[in-house]
Design a protein around this motif. Structure first.
Motif, PDB file in Angstrom:
ATOM      1  N   SER A  60       0.806  -1.226   0.000  1.00  0.00           N
ATOM      2  CA  SER A  60       0.000   0.000   0.000  1.00  0.00           C
ATOM      3  C   SER A  60       0.834   1.269   0.000  1.00  0.00           C
ATOM      4  O   SER A  60       0.297   2.349  -0.222  1.00  0.00           O
ATOM      5  CB  SER A  60      -0.932   0.011   1.220  1.00  0.00           C
ATOM      6  OG  SER A  60      -0.210   0.218   2.420  1.00  0.00           O
ATOM      7  N   ASN A  96       4.497   3.455  -1.275  1.00  0.00           N
ATOM      8  CA  ASN A  96       5.419   3.527  -2.412  1.00  0.00           C
ATOM      9  C   ASN A  96       6.877   3.591  -1.963  1.00  0.00           C
ATOM     10  O   ASN A  96       7.743   4.018  -2.716  1.00  0.00           O
ATOM     11  CB  ASN A  96       5.101   4.759  -3.269  1.00  0.00           C
ATOM     12  CG  ASN A  96       3.748   4.626  -3.938  1.00  0.00           C
ATOM     13  OD1 ASN A  96       3.269   3.531  -4.196  1.00  0.00           O
ATOM     14  ND2 ASN A  96       3.117   5.758  -4.225  1.00  0.00           N
ATOM     15  N   TYR A 104      -3.133  12.848  -4.990  1.00  0.00           N
ATOM     16  CA  TYR A 104      -2.991  12.737  -3.547  1.00  0.00           C
ATOM     17  C   TYR A 104      -4.013  13.644  -2.877  1.00  0.00           C
ATOM     18  O   TYR A 104      -4.127  14.830  -3.210  1.00  0.00           O
ATOM     19  CB  TYR A 104      -1.570  13.146  -3.175  1.00  0.00           C
ATOM     20  CG  TYR A 104      -1.208  13.060  -1.714  1.00  0.00           C
ATOM     21  CD1 TYR A 104      -1.599  11.991  -0.921  1.00  0.00           C
ATOM     22  CD2 TYR A 104      -0.430  14.061  -1.130  1.00  0.00           C
ATOM     23  CE1 TYR A 104      -1.248  11.920   0.407  1.00  0.00           C
ATOM     24  CE2 TYR A 104      -0.070  14.000   0.203  1.00  0.00           C
ATOM     25  CZ  TYR A 104      -0.475  12.925   0.971  1.00  0.00           C
ATOM     26  OH  TYR A 104      -0.108  12.861   2.286  1.00  0.00           O
ATOM     27  N   SER A 142       0.738  10.401  -8.900  1.00  0.00           N
ATOM     28  CA  SER A 142       0.178   9.450  -7.942  1.00  0.00           C
ATOM     29  C   SER A 142      -1.342   9.619  -7.963  1.00  0.00           C
ATOM     30  O   SER A 142      -1.824  10.758  -7.945  1.00  0.00           O
ATOM     31  CB  SER A 142       0.706   9.720  -6.540  1.00  0.00           C
ATOM     32  OG  SER A 142       0.183   8.811  -5.598  1.00  0.00           O
ATOM     33  N   PRO A 143      -2.079   8.531  -8.101  1.00  0.00           N
ATOM     34  CA  PRO A 143      -1.673   7.149  -7.898  1.00  0.00           C
ATOM     35  C   PRO A 143      -1.168   6.412  -9.134  1.00  0.00           C
ATOM     36  O   PRO A 143      -0.715   5.277  -9.023  1.00  0.00           O
ATOM     37  CB  PRO A 143      -2.969   6.493  -7.421  1.00  0.00           C
ATOM     38  CG  PRO A 143      -4.032   7.215  -8.213  1.00  0.00           C
ATOM     39  CD  PRO A 143      -3.558   8.648  -8.260  1.00  0.00           C
ATOM     40  N   CYS A 171      -1.266   1.133 -10.744  1.00  0.00           N
ATOM     41  CA  CYS A 171      -2.659   0.843 -10.400  1.00  0.00           C
ATOM     42  C   CYS A 171      -3.182  -0.308 -11.238  1.00  0.00           C
ATOM     43  O   CYS A 171      -2.722  -0.539 -12.364  1.00  0.00           O
ATOM     44  CB  CYS A 171      -3.533   2.075 -10.626  1.00  0.00           C
ATOM     45  SG  CYS A 171      -3.235   3.407  -9.459  1.00  0.00           S
ATOM     46  N   ARG A 185      -3.562  -0.580  -1.660  1.00  0.00           N
ATOM     47  CA  ARG A 185      -4.099   0.770  -1.455  1.00  0.00           C
ATOM     48  C   ARG A 185      -5.341   0.971  -2.301  1.00  0.00           C
ATOM     49  O   ARG A 185      -5.282   0.909  -3.535  1.00  0.00           O
ATOM     50  CB  ARG A 185      -3.028   1.798  -1.840  1.00  0.00           C
ATOM     51  CG  ARG A 185      -3.460   3.251  -1.751  1.00  0.00           C
ATOM     52  CD  ARG A 185      -3.560   3.719  -0.318  1.00  0.00           C
ATOM     53  NE  ARG A 185      -3.334   5.162  -0.207  1.00  0.00           N
ATOM     54  CZ  ARG A 185      -4.255   6.101  -0.370  1.00  0.00           C
ATOM     55  NH1 ARG A 185      -5.498   5.767  -0.662  1.00  0.00           N
ATOM     56  NH2 ARG A 185      -3.941   7.375  -0.250  1.00  0.00           N
ATOM     57  N   CYS A 237      -7.855   3.061  -4.260  1.00  0.00           N
ATOM     58  CA  CYS A 237      -7.646   4.331  -4.959  1.00  0.00           C
ATOM     59  C   CYS A 237      -8.844   5.264  -4.888  1.00  0.00           C
ATOM     60  O   CYS A 237      -8.838   6.319  -5.522  1.00  0.00           O
ATOM     61  CB  CYS A 237      -7.287   4.072  -6.425  1.00  0.00           C
ATOM     62  SG  CYS A 237      -5.644   3.373  -6.646  1.00  0.00           S
ATOM     63  N   PHE A 289      -8.218   8.853  -4.060  1.00  0.00           N
ATOM     64  CA  PHE A 289      -7.580   9.610  -5.131  1.00  0.00           C
ATOM     65  C   PHE A 289      -8.602  10.064  -6.179  1.00  0.00           C
ATOM     66  O   PHE A 289      -8.267  10.785  -7.112  1.00  0.00           O
ATOM     67  CB  PHE A 289      -6.537   8.759  -5.853  1.00  0.00           C
ATOM     68  CG  PHE A 289      -5.340   8.381  -5.025  1.00  0.00           C
ATOM     69  CD1 PHE A 289      -4.350   9.305  -4.738  1.00  0.00           C
ATOM     70  CD2 PHE A 289      -5.184   7.094  -4.553  1.00  0.00           C
ATOM     71  CE1 PHE A 289      -3.231   8.950  -3.998  1.00  0.00           C
ATOM     72  CE2 PHE A 289      -4.074   6.723  -3.814  1.00  0.00           C
ATOM     73  CZ  PHE A 289      -3.093   7.664  -3.527  1.00  0.00           C
ATOM     74  N   ARG A 303      -3.888   0.454  -5.897  1.00  0.00           N
ATOM     75  CA  ARG A 303      -2.496   0.773  -6.223  1.00  0.00           C
ATOM     76  C   ARG A 303      -1.585  -0.203  -5.496  1.00  0.00           C
ATOM     77  O   ARG A 303      -1.814  -0.520  -4.329  1.00  0.00           O
ATOM     78  CB  ARG A 303      -2.170   2.204  -5.799  1.00  0.00           C
ATOM     79  CG  ARG A 303      -0.824   2.718  -6.316  1.00  0.00           C
ATOM     80  CD  ARG A 303      -0.431   4.009  -5.644  1.00  0.00           C
ATOM     81  NE  ARG A 303      -0.106   3.782  -4.243  1.00  0.00           N
ATOM     82  CZ  ARG A 303       0.022   4.751  -3.340  1.00  0.00           C
ATOM     83  NH1 ARG A 303      -0.170   6.002  -3.687  1.00  0.00           N
ATOM     84  NH2 ARG A 303       0.313   4.460  -2.083  1.00  0.00           N
TER      85      ARG A 303
END
Length: 336
Positions: free
Chosen positions: A23, A25, A104, A137-138, A282, A305, A307, A310, A317
């Protein structure tokens, strides 16, 4: 997202740290040994220099810019909140912040907390602040419109380029260089690249010619007395040294190999990966609802993660992780 809602992040949750955490980076080859040694050797019994004089000199030399252009921050998120507050003060709480279509959540959250509007993806009426991220991101892609956005940037409107993932670029080339890059603010948070996300610390580089700008002065006024603790200073100092940069360079081929394996795994699972130039990507999930699957995987010790925060629903992700964690993901995904 409601400005009062709790922010959503990857990493440990109420259940603690997942044994196999996709989850975040963070560089999966980390922690970076010389950076970790520097953090462990830091003296937490003394205040650091509140002006970060030596650190700013090191960062400026590392990037080849004047020290006056360097702004240290407690974290990337702290700088996001601080520059948004500075812009809101200058605009008297009026105006709109432009953020990428999928981004983000702290960009929009900070804007709404200051009473500013948020425009996703498209040009904003009354724009007072603009955000970009490269790799994004993502998604982890290189934003195709970023250069054009800089060329069309209204006079006096700052564009902040979040470069948290620039050190973890595995393919492609940056969207901005040369004169365009010199026109924007750059936000760097190296803890991800160093595999030390538990150590907080970041910095921004003001645009060329902005060393005496009102915005830079406002950021200095709004800064806490000690934006960095001893461990954050040590991490950022180590970041500028050849030993850490050599380690980072050596990690990238390993991450490319692991990413190729992980993409193949996702395709076997029936998940559709989206294009990415970074050490994360993703996937579009087949049933369009990430929640039930991600909860089942989390119960099995594997964390991805979602998304949705986002603005990208039905997707997850995944940071690139070593083969052992990939095997755990495959087993958990195939479970009952």
């Amino acid at each position: 997202m409601n400005a009062d809602a709790a922010p959503v992040h990857g990493g440990p949750d109420a259940a603690g740290a997942a044994p196999h955490d996709f989850s975040t980076n963070a560089n999966a080859c980390g922690p970076c040994p010389p950076a970790l040694a520097a953090v462990q050797a830091a003296d937490p019994t003394r205040y650091p220099d509140p002006a970060c004089t030596d650190l700013r000199e090191r960062i400026a030399a590392f990037h080849g810019v004047a020290r006056e252009r360097i702004v240290v921050a407690a974290s990337g998120s702290e700088f996001i909140a601080r520059i948004t507050a500075a812009v809101a003060q200058a605009s008297r709480g009026r105006g709109t912040v432009r953020v990428p279509a999928w981004a983000y959540g702290d960009y929009a959250r900070a804007a709404r907390a200051q009473g500013l509007g948020v425009a996703r993806g498209l040009p904003a009426r009354g724009e007072v602040l603009s955000w970009g991220c490269d790799p994004s991101s993502p998604l982890g892609d290189t934003p195709p419109d970023l250069a054009a956005r800089v060329d069309a940037l209204p006079t006096g409107v700052p564009l902040v380029l979040d470069r948290a993932y620039a050190p973890l670029r595995l393919a492609g080339v940056p969207a901005l260089d040369g004169a365009r890059l010199a026109r924007v603010w750059q936000l760097w948070s190296p803890n991800k690249a160093l595999g030390l996300t538990g150590v907080r610390g970041a910095y921004a580089i003001a645009p060329a010619g902005d060393a005496a700008s009102p915005l830079l002065h406002a950021l200095q006024r709004l800064a806490p007395s000690w934006p960095l603790g001893a461990h954050g200073v040590a991490m950022l100092q180590a970041w500028t040294e050849p030993a850490a940069q050599d380690w980072l360079a050596a990690s990238l081929p390993v991450l490319r190999d692991w990413k190729d394996r992980q993409l193949a795994l996702c395709r076997r699972l029936g998940w559709a990966p989206l294009a990415s130039d970074a050490s994360f990507f993703c996937v579009r999930l087949p049933d369009g609802d990430a929640g039930p699957l991600l909860r089942r995987l989390r119960a099995a010790g594997v964390q991805l993660r979602d998304c949705a925060s986002f603005g990208l629903h039905g997707h997850a992700r995944l940071g690139v992780r070593p083969p052992a964690s990939q095997a755990a993901l495959e087993e958990a995904a195939a479970g009952p």
